[in-house]
Write a protein that holds these residues in place. Structure first.
Motif, PDB file in Angstrom:
ATOM      1  N   ASP A   1       0.848  -1.174   0.000  1.00 34.55           N
ATOM      2  CA  ASP A   1       0.000   0.000   0.000  1.00 34.55           C
ATOM      3  C   ASP A   1       0.895   1.239   0.000  1.00 34.55           C
ATOM      4  O   ASP A   1       2.063   1.174   0.370  1.00 34.55           O
ATOM      5  CB  ASP A   1      -0.909  -0.028   1.222  1.00 34.55           C
ATOM      6  CG  ASP A   1      -2.014   1.016   1.151  1.00 34.55           C
ATOM      7  OD1 ASP A   1      -2.457   1.349   0.038  1.00 34.55           O
ATOM      8  OD2 ASP A   1      -2.440   1.479   2.213  1.00 34.55           O
ATOM      9  N   ILE A   2       0.323   2.367  -0.420  1.00 35.39           N
ATOM     10  CA  ILE A   2       1.063   3.628  -0.448  1.00 35.39           C
ATOM     11  C   ILE A   2       0.123   4.765  -0.064  1.00 35.39           C
ATOM     12  O   ILE A   2      -1.075   4.706  -0.345  1.00 35.39           O
ATOM     13  CB  ILE A   2       1.689   3.879  -1.842  1.00 35.39           C
ATOM     14  CG1 ILE A   2       2.577   5.117  -1.833  1.00 35.39           C
ATOM     15  CG2 ILE A   2       0.617   3.958  -2.906  1.00 35.39           C
ATOM     16  CD1 ILE A   2       3.418   5.276  -3.071  1.00 35.39           C
ATOM     17  N   ASP A   3       0.661   5.771   0.629  1.00 40.32           N
ATOM     18  CA  ASP A   3      -0.107   6.969   0.953  1.00 40.32           C
ATOM     19  C   ASP A   3       0.826   8.172   0.901  1.00 40.32           C
ATOM     20  O   ASP A   3       1.945   8.117   1.406  1.00 40.32           O
ATOM     21  CB  ASP A   3      -0.747   6.865   2.332  1.00 40.32           C
ATOM     22  CG  ASP A   3      -1.724   7.997   2.618  1.00 40.32           C
ATOM     23  OD1 ASP A   3      -2.517   8.339   1.709  1.00 40.32           O
ATOM     24  OD2 ASP A   3      -1.724   8.526   3.743  1.00 40.32           O
ATOM     25  N   TRP A   4       0.351   9.237   0.263  1.00 44.03           N
ATOM     26  CA  TRP A   4       1.116  10.478   0.143  1.00 44.03           C
ATOM     27  C   TRP A   4       0.767  11.431   1.269  1.00 44.03           C
ATOM     28  O   TRP A   4      -0.410  11.563   1.642  1.00 44.03           O
ATOM     29  CB  TRP A   4       0.813  11.164  -1.188  1.00 44.03           C
ATOM     30  CG  TRP A   4       1.415  10.474  -2.348  1.00 44.03           C
ATOM     31  CD1 TRP A   4       0.875   9.447  -3.069  1.00 44.03           C
ATOM     32  CD2 TRP A   4       2.691  10.743  -2.926  1.00 44.03           C
ATOM     33  NE1 TRP A   4       1.738   9.057  -4.059  1.00 44.03           N
ATOM     34  CE2 TRP A   4       2.868   9.844  -3.993  1.00 44.03           C
ATOM     35  CE3 TRP A   4       3.707  11.661  -2.640  1.00 44.03           C
ATOM     36  CZ2 TRP A   4       4.007   9.817  -4.783  1.00 44.03           C
ATOM     37  CZ3 TRP A   4       4.844  11.648  -3.428  1.00 44.03           C
ATOM     38  CH2 TRP A   4       4.992  10.741  -4.475  1.00 44.03           C
ATOM     39  N   ALA A   5       1.766  12.125   1.812  1.00 39.58           N
ATOM     40  CA  ALA A   5       1.531  13.184   2.790  1.00 39.58           C
ATOM     41  C   ALA A   5       0.825  14.337   2.087  1.00 39.58           C
ATOM     42  O   ALA A   5       0.984  14.538   0.879  1.00 39.58           O
ATOM     43  CB  ALA A   5       2.854  13.664   3.388  1.00 39.58           C
ATOM     44  N   ASN A   6       0.034  15.099   2.844  1.00 45.19           N
ATOM     45  CA  ASN A   6      -0.701  16.225   2.257  1.00 45.19           C
ATOM     46  C   ASN A   6       0.210  17.254   1.605  1.00 45.19           C
ATOM     47  O   ASN A   6      -0.192  17.920   0.654  1.00 45.19           O
ATOM     48  CB  ASN A   6      -1.591  16.889   3.305  1.00 45.19           C
ATOM     49  CG  ASN A   6      -2.850  16.098   3.565  1.00 45.19           C
ATOM     50  OD1 ASN A   6      -3.252  15.275   2.754  1.00 45.19           O
ATOM     51  ND2 ASN A   6      -3.475  16.330   4.700  1.00 45.19           N
ATOM     52  N   ASP A   7       1.435  17.387   2.088  1.00 47.80           N
ATOM     53  CA  ASP A   7       2.361  18.363   1.502  1.00 47.80           C
ATOM     54  C   ASP A   7       3.010  17.873   0.215  1.00 47.80           C
ATOM     55  O   ASP A   7       3.697  18.619  -0.481  1.00 47.80           O
ATOM     56  CB  ASP A   7       3.431  18.784   2.510  1.00 47.80           C
ATOM     57  CG  ASP A   7       4.337  17.640   2.969  1.00 47.80           C
ATOM     58  OD1 ASP A   7       4.303  16.540   2.379  1.00 47.80           O
ATOM     59  OD2 ASP A   7       5.091  17.866   3.930  1.00 47.80           O
ATOM     60  N   GLY A   8       2.816  16.581  -0.119  1.00 49.96           N
ATOM     61  CA  GLY A   8       3.376  16.011  -1.335  1.00 49.96           C
ATOM     62  C   GLY A   8       4.870  15.770  -1.295  1.00 49.96           C
ATOM     63  O   GLY A   8       5.460  15.324  -2.276  1.00 49.96           O
ATOM     64  N   LYS A   9       5.493  15.994  -0.145  1.00 48.61           N
ATOM     65  CA  LYS A   9       6.948  15.862  -0.038  1.00 48.61           C
ATOM     66  C   LYS A   9       7.403  14.498   0.453  1.00 48.61           C
ATOM     67  O   LYS A   9       8.572  14.158   0.349  1.00 48.61           O
ATOM     68  CB  LYS A   9       7.496  16.942   0.897  1.00 48.61           C
ATOM     69  CG  LYS A   9       7.296  18.339   0.366  1.00 48.61           C
ATOM     70  CD  LYS A   9       7.835  19.370   1.331  1.00 48.61           C
ATOM     71  CE  LYS A   9       7.610  20.773   0.788  1.00 48.61           C
ATOM     72  NZ  LYS A   9       8.088  21.797   1.722  1.00 48.61           N
ATOM     73  N   ARG A  10       6.474  13.731   1.004  1.00 48.80           N
ATOM     74  CA  ARG A  10       6.804  12.418   1.554  1.00 48.80           C
ATOM     75  C   ARG A  10       5.697  11.431   1.197  1.00 48.80           C
ATOM     76  O   ARG A  10       4.569  11.821   0.946  1.00 48.80           O
ATOM     77  CB  ARG A  10       6.920  12.486   3.079  1.00 48.80           C
ATOM     78  CG  ARG A  10       7.963  13.436   3.580  1.00 48.80           C
ATOM     79  CD  ARG A  10       7.812  13.706   5.059  1.00 48.80           C
ATOM     80  NE  ARG A  10       6.523  14.352   5.302  1.00 48.80           N
ATOM     81  CZ  ARG A  10       5.808  14.227   6.417  1.00 48.80           C
ATOM     82  NH1 ARG A  10       6.251  13.505   7.411  1.00 48.80           N
ATOM     83  NH2 ARG A  10       4.647  14.828   6.553  1.00 48.80           N
ATOM     84  N   PHE A  11       6.047  10.150   1.211  1.00 46.73           N
ATOM     85  CA  PHE A  11       5.031   9.117   1.057  1.00 46.73           C
ATOM     86  C   PHE A  11       5.409   7.889   1.884  1.00 46.73           C
ATOM     87  O   PHE A  11       6.571   7.688   2.228  1.00 46.73           O
ATOM     88  CB  PHE A  11       4.782   8.756  -0.414  1.00 46.73           C
ATOM     89  CG  PHE A  11       5.967   8.165  -1.143  1.00 46.73           C
ATOM     90  CD1 PHE A  11       6.134   6.797  -1.226  1.00 46.73           C
ATOM     91  CD2 PHE A  11       6.899   8.992  -1.768  1.00 46.73           C
ATOM     92  CE1 PHE A  11       7.217   6.254  -1.911  1.00 46.73           C
ATOM     93  CE2 PHE A  11       7.978   8.462  -2.456  1.00 46.73           C
ATOM     94  CZ  PHE A  11       8.135   7.087  -2.530  1.00 46.73           C
ATOM     95  N   LEU A  12       4.389   7.105   2.223  1.00 43.80           N
ATOM     96  CA  LEU A  12       4.553   5.880   3.004  1.00 43.80           C
ATOM     97  C   LEU A  12       4.333   4.668   2.115  1.00 43.80           C
ATOM     98  O   LEU A  12       3.504   4.715   1.201  1.00 43.80           O
ATOM     99  CB  LEU A  12       3.487   5.807   4.101  1.00 43.80           C
ATOM    100  CG  LEU A  12       3.544   6.781   5.239  1.00 43.80           C
ATOM    101  CD1 LEU A  12       2.229   6.731   6.018  1.00 43.80           C
ATOM    102  CD2 LEU A  12       4.712   6.463   6.149  1.00 43.80           C
ATOM    103  N   THR A  13       5.050   3.599   2.415  1.00 47.26           N
ATOM    104  CA  THR A  13       4.769   2.316   1.783  1.00 47.26           C
ATOM    105  C   THR A  13       4.666   1.251   2.868  1.00 47.26           C
ATOM    106  O   THR A  13       5.349   1.320   3.883  1.00 47.26           O
ATOM    107  CB  THR A  13       5.859   1.897   0.771  1.00 47.26           C
ATOM    108  OG1 THR A  13       7.131   1.819   1.441  1.00 47.26           O
ATOM    109  CG2 THR A  13       5.931   2.867  -0.392  1.00 47.26           C
TER     110      THR A  13
END
Length: 85
Positions: A1-13
């Motif tokens: 799974d992946i999710d982007w931070a609201n600021d668009g500078k980081r993401f999680l996997t």
């Protein structure tokens, strides 16, 4: 799974090795690694303000993480492992 931070500078996997990773979106370099689940990760999400991370695992737990310290703040368990998605 992946999710982007609201600021668009980081993401999680989330992955099959039971870890969550935080990545820098411009360099694609790993910033942090979160370990604490015992089975593969089904879902990862940033809290809208970025102050916490939530993860759900096939092990039947939902963990809430401090993104700065990489520590679990709280964990919820389910008796039915496949119920949590």
């Amino acid at each position: 799974d992946i999710d982007w931070a609201n600021d668009g500078k980081r993401f999680l996997t989330g992955s099959g090795d039971s870890t969550i990773k935080l990545w820098d979106a411009s360099s694609y370099k790993e910033i942090a690694k979160y370990a604490g689940h015992k089975d593969h990760i089904l879902c990862v999400k940033f809290r809208p303000d970025g102050g916490q991370i939530a993860s759900a695992s096939q092990d039947g737990t939902v963990n809430f993480w401090d993104p700065k310290s990489s520590k679990v703040l709280h964990s919820i368990s389910s008796k039915i492992k496949s119920y949590i998605y």
